[in-house]
Design an enzyme around this catalytic site. Sequence first.
Site, PDB file in Angstrom:
ATOM      1  N   GLU A 157      90.619 -36.685   6.280  1.00  0.00           N
ATOM      2  CA  GLU A 157      91.115 -35.931   5.148  1.00  0.00           C
ATOM      3  C   GLU A 157      89.262 -34.743   6.076  1.00  0.00           C
ATOM      4  OE1 GLU A 157      92.791 -35.561   1.069  1.00  0.00           O
ATOM      5  OE2 GLU A 157      91.571 -37.706   1.677  1.00  0.00           O
ATOM      6  N   ALA A 166      87.328 -43.400   1.688  1.00  0.00           N
ATOM      7  CA  ALA A 166      85.986 -42.997   0.548  1.00  0.00           C
ATOM      8  C   ALA A 166      85.805 -44.539  -0.004  1.00  0.00           C
ATOM      9  CB  ALA A 166      86.741 -42.312  -0.442  1.00  0.00           C
ATOM     10  N   GLY A 180      90.252 -40.749   3.565  1.00  0.00           N
ATOM     11  CA  GLY A 180      88.490 -39.332   3.719  1.00  0.00           C
ATOM     12  C   GLY A 180      88.745 -39.105   5.084  1.00  0.00           C
ATOM     13  N   GLU A 205      96.407 -43.635   1.474  1.00  0.00           N
ATOM     14  CA  GLU A 205      96.139 -44.336   0.528  1.00  0.00           C
ATOM     15  C   GLU A 205      96.980 -44.775  -0.909  1.00  0.00           C
ATOM     16  OE1 GLU A 205      95.273 -41.528   2.392  1.00  0.00           O
ATOM     17  OE2 GLU A 205      93.270 -40.866   1.988  1.00  0.00           O
TER      18      GLU A 205
END
Length: 747
Positions: A135, A86, A132, A157
């Site tokens: 994910e 992200a 992300g 992260e």
Amino acid sequence: LSKLGWPNLYYSRAFSVSSSQSKYLTYRVEDGVAVITFDTPNSKVNTLSFENSEEFKQILEKFKNDNTAKAGVLISGKPDCFIAGADINMLQACKTTEDVEKVSTESKDMLMDVEKSSKPIVAAIMGQCLGGGLEVAMSCHYRIAVKDKKTTLALPEVMLGILPGAGGTQRLQKLVSLPNALDMMLTGKNIRPDKAKKMGLVNQTIEPLGPGVDEPKVNTRNYLEQVAIQTAKGLANGSIKVAPRKKSMVDKVTERLVSYDFGRNYVLKQARDKIMKLTFGNYPAPLKILEVIDESLKHGYDQGYKAETKKFGELGTTKESNALMGLFHGQTHCKKNRFGTPPPLKKIGVLGAGLMGAGIAQVTMDKGYSTILKDVSEAGVARGLNQIESNFNQKVKRKRMTSFERDQLLGQLDTSLDYSSFKDADMVIEAVFEDLGIKHKVIKEVEAVVPERCVFATNTSALPIEQIAKGSSRPEKVIGMHYFSPVDKMQLLEIITHKGTSKETTSAAVELGLKQGKTVITVGDGPGFYTTRILSFMMAELLRLFQEGVRPKQVDKLSKKFGWPVGAATLVDEVGIDVASHIGRFMKDEFGDRYTDADVSFMDDMVDGGNLGRKSGKGVYLYQKGSKDKPENPAAIEIMEKTKIEPKMELTDENIQWRLASRFINEAVLCLQEGILASPIDGDVGAVFGLGFPPFFGGPFRYLDNHGAKQLVERMERFQAVYGDAFKPCDLLYDHAKDSSKRFRSD
Ligand code: NAD
């Protein structure tokens, strides 16, 4: 492939039944399968942002309502990147925990929509699949990964001080075993496709197309797309079923164990203890990840999802995540060449096949440059070659390189005892002994053979580049390239320009550094430039602490607790006491008592007694082959006792830690004040990646922004009252202490 009836893969994208264009994502239906392609324009990577999430939601809606599509494929248009994560600006723009929670909730809802889709969606992964991105892939119903070098899967992260906030902490637990899930989330490590398949993270891997194929990357990507389409079709018509992960005996036992309170508490306590031992609790993210896992193990995934969002919100506004994200920005900043188009660089000469020269030659030839390694003696060359070969052997052992690639690379390295092979070099990097006379001698010898265009770079640790350039007839071509040891492992390269260095020369040096995979800071000239200077000011304080009776083990324990990866006493042994002594004397000549007014004879006595550090088997510690244990060296303690002085203030843990750190931070600010540093961002990156300044502080400048210059100044003034000017805060530090609204970093 053509036997299977597939058209020329390179053009396969033309075979779409329907298509519609938008900025980031395209949608077309092929053979009853919707192919959703993510391709951020004008960028090497795809990252998730507010803008493209909106597009993604719209396309998902279209897919749901599209009767011509029975299944979907999510793929990237970029062969080297599926989704790299992200966009961290989304988080940095958040002011409150609620804002951060909202980011998590929205992305979680979106991915829940993917997971709940009644039509199967296949994630076709090639290149980076991180954070992300992973994910997103985990929310799909099937994952195929290409086994090429660039494909890595990870949840990094934790390195940014946060946790996977779009459902990743829960979906990962469903796919892989608990130990593997913890390992991935707590370390952020990269997982290669083979391992991902073994773990259950992906369902299928495919080989990339071989080197004989035209445009192998593009064609492999298109081949992946076709495999994914066929798989999606199979999933939709039931001919392909998703096999559940095969559980090992250990997996089954762990699952059973954590279903009981005592078992779960035991497993999580083990993990927590390990984290505390390694980080002293300085990093909140790994501990919060454990809390989320605890919640889902105790109360199920629904509670786990809720806990994930809550903890994500808490972490997103911590000083630590701000610092770590600032470092990420810094690294990105230092991965660009801001000095214009570099001249062509093909042939690189390296002078001196010692520890540094061999390392520099290794990272240069590794990136395909024609490289020549020269030394004065056969023995020197042999030593250097041996170093490179054993590093490559390690890579082969760890499967990072094939033995064929190793032999090919070694075959490309030229070694030499004379200068004739430098005659067409574009750049020469010298790594001979640290002596101005020798540096002047070699610069003349090099300039007698190399072409006019050739850049002369020096890997000096501390000598001002302007002084070295005085030995050159082309000072505009002279520049400092300060690598760190071990060269192949350390990320940082500090480039030093003197007043006369041309922009073209700087651009050439930065370009080579970037190609070598380094994070490059560019600083101004001066004794010790930036990194050596700030480190040596801290080391000068270490000497005084030794004389006041603080012992190496105590220093190391306190520095690690403070957040340094290596204790200050161990660091002296690693650098080499002879080298540290040499630099220390030089710095004392340059900076006088502000550097240190302590008795430096300790260093001389150590060197005279052969206590040179790790390289001689004895420094402040004793090193025994095959043993990790390193007792303090009695000879070193005896020498410390000889110059013992009474401590002038109480030697509390905090005083010891801050006497070391404050000198480091103040000197960094002084480097900015004097123009040695062009920007605080370079200063933060240099201190963390070159010297190990605690990453959770984000660098000296970020530290001051987040914790306030005032409290550092107050500490320093207390030390100054006792120890004098060594602790005098510099003017710029005072300015920031007086006005708390002033910030060094604008990001
Ligand atoms: P080293 O002693 O391991 O190697 C120096 C090499 O240079 C030797 O092999 C020697 O034979 C060779 N040499 C000497 N004169 C030469 C000449 N005229 N022509 C060709 N070769 C010659 O030293 P090192 O640790 O590799 O350091 C080299 C340079 O790098 C020094 O300036 C040092 O300050 C700097 N440096 C060292 C480190 C470190 O951690 N060791 C880090 C950064 C910079």
